[in-house]
Design an enzyme around this catalytic site. Structure first.
Site, short mmCIF file in Angstrom:
data_model
loop_
_atom_site.label_atom_id
_atom_site.label_comp_id
_atom_site.label_asym_id
_atom_site.label_seq_id
_atom_site.Cartn_x
_atom_site.Cartn_y
_atom_site.Cartn_z
N CYS A 192 -73.24 -5.65 31.78
CA CYS A 192 -72.15 -6.56 32.12
C CYS A 192 -72.39 -7.16 33.49
CB CYS A 192 -70.83 -5.81 32.10
SG CYS A 192 -70.85 -4.36 33.14
N GLU A 210 -62.47 -2.77 31.27
CA GLU A 210 -63.72 -3.21 31.92
C GLU A 210 -64.42 -4.10 30.91
OE1 GLU A 210 -64.73 -2.68 34.94
OE2 GLU A 210 -63.32 -1.13 35.57
P1 NAP Z 1 -67.70 -4.43 21.92
O1 NAP Z 1 -68.17 -5.06 20.70
O2 NAP Z 1 -66.47 -4.95 22.57
O3 NAP Z 1 -67.53 -2.88 21.57
C1 NAP Z 1 -67.15 -1.95 22.56
C2 NAP Z 1 -66.46 -0.78 21.90
O4 NAP Z 1 -65.25 -1.24 21.31
C3 NAP Z 1 -67.27 -0.11 20.80
O5 NAP Z 1 -67.05 1.28 20.87
C4 NAP Z 1 -66.64 -0.69 19.54
O6 NAP Z 1 -66.73 0.16 18.44
C5 NAP Z 1 -65.20 -0.79 19.96
N1 NAP Z 1 -64.41 -1.72 19.17
C6 NAP Z 1 -64.81 -2.86 18.55
N2 NAP Z 1 -63.76 -3.43 17.92
C7 NAP Z 1 -62.69 -2.64 18.15
C8 NAP Z 1 -61.32 -2.71 17.77
N3 NAP Z 1 -60.84 -3.70 17.04
N4 NAP Z 1 -60.50 -1.73 18.18
C9 NAP Z 1 -60.97 -0.72 18.92
N5 NAP Z 1 -62.25 -0.60 19.32
C10 NAP Z 1 -63.10 -1.56 18.94
O7 NAP Z 1 -68.81 -4.42 23.08
P2 NAP Z 1 -70.33 -3.99 22.97
O8 NAP Z 1 -71.05 -5.05 22.23
O9 NAP Z 1 -70.46 -2.58 22.54
O10 NAP Z 1 -70.74 -4.02 24.52
C11 NAP Z 1 -71.08 -5.16 25.19
C12 NAP Z 1 -69.91 -5.70 25.98
O11 NAP Z 1 -69.42 -4.70 26.88
C13 NAP Z 1 -70.32 -6.85 26.86
O12 NAP Z 1 -69.35 -7.88 26.80
C14 NAP Z 1 -70.36 -6.25 28.26
O13 NAP Z 1 -70.17 -7.16 29.30
C15 NAP Z 1 -69.25 -5.26 28.18
N6 NAP Z 1 -69.41 -4.24 29.23
C16 NAP Z 1 -68.58 -4.28 30.30
C17 NAP Z 1 -68.72 -3.36 31.32
C18 NAP Z 1 -67.81 -3.39 32.52
O14 NAP Z 1 -67.81 -2.40 33.24
N7 NAP Z 1 -67.07 -4.45 32.77
C19 NAP Z 1 -69.72 -2.39 31.24
C20 NAP Z 1 -70.56 -2.37 30.13
C21 NAP Z 1 -70.38 -3.31 29.12
P3 NAP Z 1 -67.72 -0.14 17.20
O15 NAP Z 1 -69.08 0.05 17.73
O16 NAP Z 1 -67.32 0.90 16.22
O17 NAP Z 1 -67.45 -1.54 16.75
#
Ligand code: NAP
Length: 483
Positions: A292, A258
């Site tokens: 999102c 997602e």
């Molecule tokens: P993010 O930077 O992608 O982080 C999401 C999760 O992934 C966090 O738990 C993060 O952990 C982890 N992560 C980061 N790098 C990783 C890696 N190399 N390997 C494994 N895990 C890793 O996203 P965010 O800033 O938290 O959230 C915002 C994004 O989420 C936006 O793009 C939004 O659109 C998207 N989103 C999508 C939906 C949907 O349903 N489509 C819903 C909500 C949000 P750390 O915090 O430890 O880095």
């Protein structure tokens, strides 16, 4: 702007890891901040390689017993989790506001939404159907059943720390999978509070584990490389999603993704402008714009753009900004100063390219606040329109006709959600032309645990919620029976 000094989170907040049914100190500690004040509200445990391996071993150890637990029993545990979470909604909402910054009203609706996933999947646990039929050639019976995929790693973002966790845990448990939840670094306390709810609801040891790996990337990769892990369900940015898809390929781990969005909001010729502005406020400002699903670009028919922009500017300027748990606050802080600066840089870039700001609100530099902002005079090719803003900023672009609106709306690698306001027939026709997994027609919210949530293109793979969500945690098994 209002500020006050709320007390640090109460003493009952869990800050240790949850592995194999025990609260565990972990390999180190990391500060969790209130983004509205910068105050450290907790020191949360982090997981090193040993804790990550222990979580995998725990989930693997519990897998066969949980898979064999009667679906009715799994459903009843989820139902209890729904009831507990609903009864404790205020406490959990306040915790979300403290670690995430969002307004309490947003946090309350998140908790209600999050709890609904427990209720919905408590009902779905007993409705997994198979298939039994004669083969067309008449040589055998075809039996199709659905088996739990197995140990599932669940990774969630900070913007909906409760709902993104329950949207994964609930279907996983309903399907008979055991789980390792890895919440975002900014918002671990909510995830630990959910583990506490599940423990009290009767989830056996090992079925749900919550860890905070540090460093994240290498330790998650090590878990994906462990052959006992069979499934990865990720919600977060498209960029991290791509990395994880590569990482999952090495051991052919099943994935659900997602990912990010860049939602267009179309106002067609003949639309009810008052209704469109009302919808724009919700589609843009729900969760402070950090969703999102947040409307990211407004394409408004040239005949309505002036009226729409004036009304939207008025509404945005009237939003009360402040510390999320203050009375009357509608827009809280962003999750971090880093995130606030990202939004500010996008707006500054657009202004430098010739955009004009129609709002004038300012907020104090202290705390991760950004004012509600409307931008006009933006080139359709502007960088701002290609990026996920994730904050309270509404760029408005005038469009000459429906074809232009549809072309611009679809001109993105994302395809999560689109919004259309207009006369019903026109809006439905346009909905059919939009490249998005979800379309909201003359309304501003689609999210519903009973409906399939997910995106096309680079917004994701698979669906959560609805009848599809449980199948992300099940695989089909075909048995051929000689007749
Ligand atoms: P993010 O930077 O992608 O982080 C999401 C999760 O992934 C966090 O738990 C993060 O952990 C982890 N992560 C980061 N790098 C990783 C890696 N190399 N390997 C494994 N895990 C890793 O996203 P965010 O800033 O938290 O959230 C915002 C994004 O989420 C936006 O793009 C939004 O659109 C998207 N989103 C999508 C939906 C949907 O349903 N489509 C819903 C909500 C949000 P750390 O915090 O430890 O880095």
């Amino acid at each position: 702007m209002t500020t006050s000094h709320a007390p640090a989170v109460d003493a009952h907040v869990h800050s240790d890891l949850y592995i194999d049914g025990r609260w565990t100190a972990g390999a180190g500690r990391r500060a969790v901040n209130d983004p509205a004040t910068g105050e450290v509200i907790a020191e949360v445990a982090t997981a090193g390689p040993d804790e990550c391996r222990a979580a995998v071993a725990s989930a693997h150890g519990a897998a066969s017993t949980w898979a064999a637990t009667a679906p009715r029993q799994r459903g009843e545990i989820l139902r209890r989790a729904f009831e507990l979470m609903t009864a404790e909604a205020d406490r959990i909402a306040r915790l979300i506001t403290r670690e995430n910054g969002k307004a309490l009203a947003d946090a309350r609706s998140e908790v209600a939404y999050a709890a609904e996933f427990f209720r919905w999947f408590s009902e779905e646990a007993v409705r997994v159907r198979g298939d039994y039929r004669p083969a067309p050639a008449g040589d055998k019976q075809i039996i199709i059943t659905h088996a739990p995929v197995g140990v599932s790693v669940l990774i969630t973002p900070w913007n909906f720390p409760a709902a993104m966790a329950t949207r994964k845990i609930a279907p996983a448990l309903a399907a008979g999978c055991t789980t390792i939840l890895k919440p975002a670094s900014e918002t671990p306390l909510t995830a630990l509070a959910i583990a506490d709810v599940l423990e009290r609801a009767g989830v056996p040891a090992g079925v749900v584990n919550v860890i905070l790996p540090e460093p994240t990337g290498p330790l998650v990769k090590e878990m994906l490389d462990d052959p006992r892990v069979r499934n990865l369900s990720f919600t977060g940015s498209t960029e991290v999603g791509r990395t994880l898809l590569h990482g999952a390929a090495d051991t052919v781990v099943r994935t659900s993704m997602e990912l990010g969005g860049n939602a267009p909001f179309l106002v067609l010729e003949g639309a009810d402008v008052a209704a469109a502005v009302e919808g724009a406020m919700v589609a843009k400002m729900r969760n402070g714009g950090s969703a999102c699903t947040a409307a990211n670009r407004f394409y408004v028919h040239a005949s309505l753009v002036e009226e729409f922009t004036v009304a939207l500017t008025e509404r945005m300027a009237a939003v009360t900004v402040g510390q999320g748990d203050e009375d009357g606050v509608e827009l809280g802080a962003l999750v971090s100063v880093k995130e606030r600066d990202k939004v500010a840089a996008l707006v500054d870039g657009a202004l430098a390219e010739g955009a004009r700001r129609t709002t004038s609100a300012t907020v104090p530099a202290e705390g991760a606040f950004y004012p509600p902002t409307v931008l006009v005079d933006i080139e359709p090719t502007a960088d701002l329109l290609a990026r996920e803003i994730f904050g309270p900023v509404a760029p408005v672009v005038a469009v000459a006709d429906e074809d232009t609106a549809v072309r611009l709306a679809n001109d993105t690698e994302y395809g999560l959600i689109s919004y259309v306001y207009g006369p019903a027939g026109d809006a439905l026709r346009v909905a059919g032309r939009l490249e998005a997994g979800m379309v909201a027609v003359n309304r501003a919210v689609v999210s519903d645990p009973a409906a399939s949530f997910g995106g096309m293109k680079q917004s994701g793979l698979g669906r959560e919620g609805g009848f599809d969500g449980i199948h992300e945690f099940l695989e089909s098994k075909y048995v051929a029976v000689e007749i």
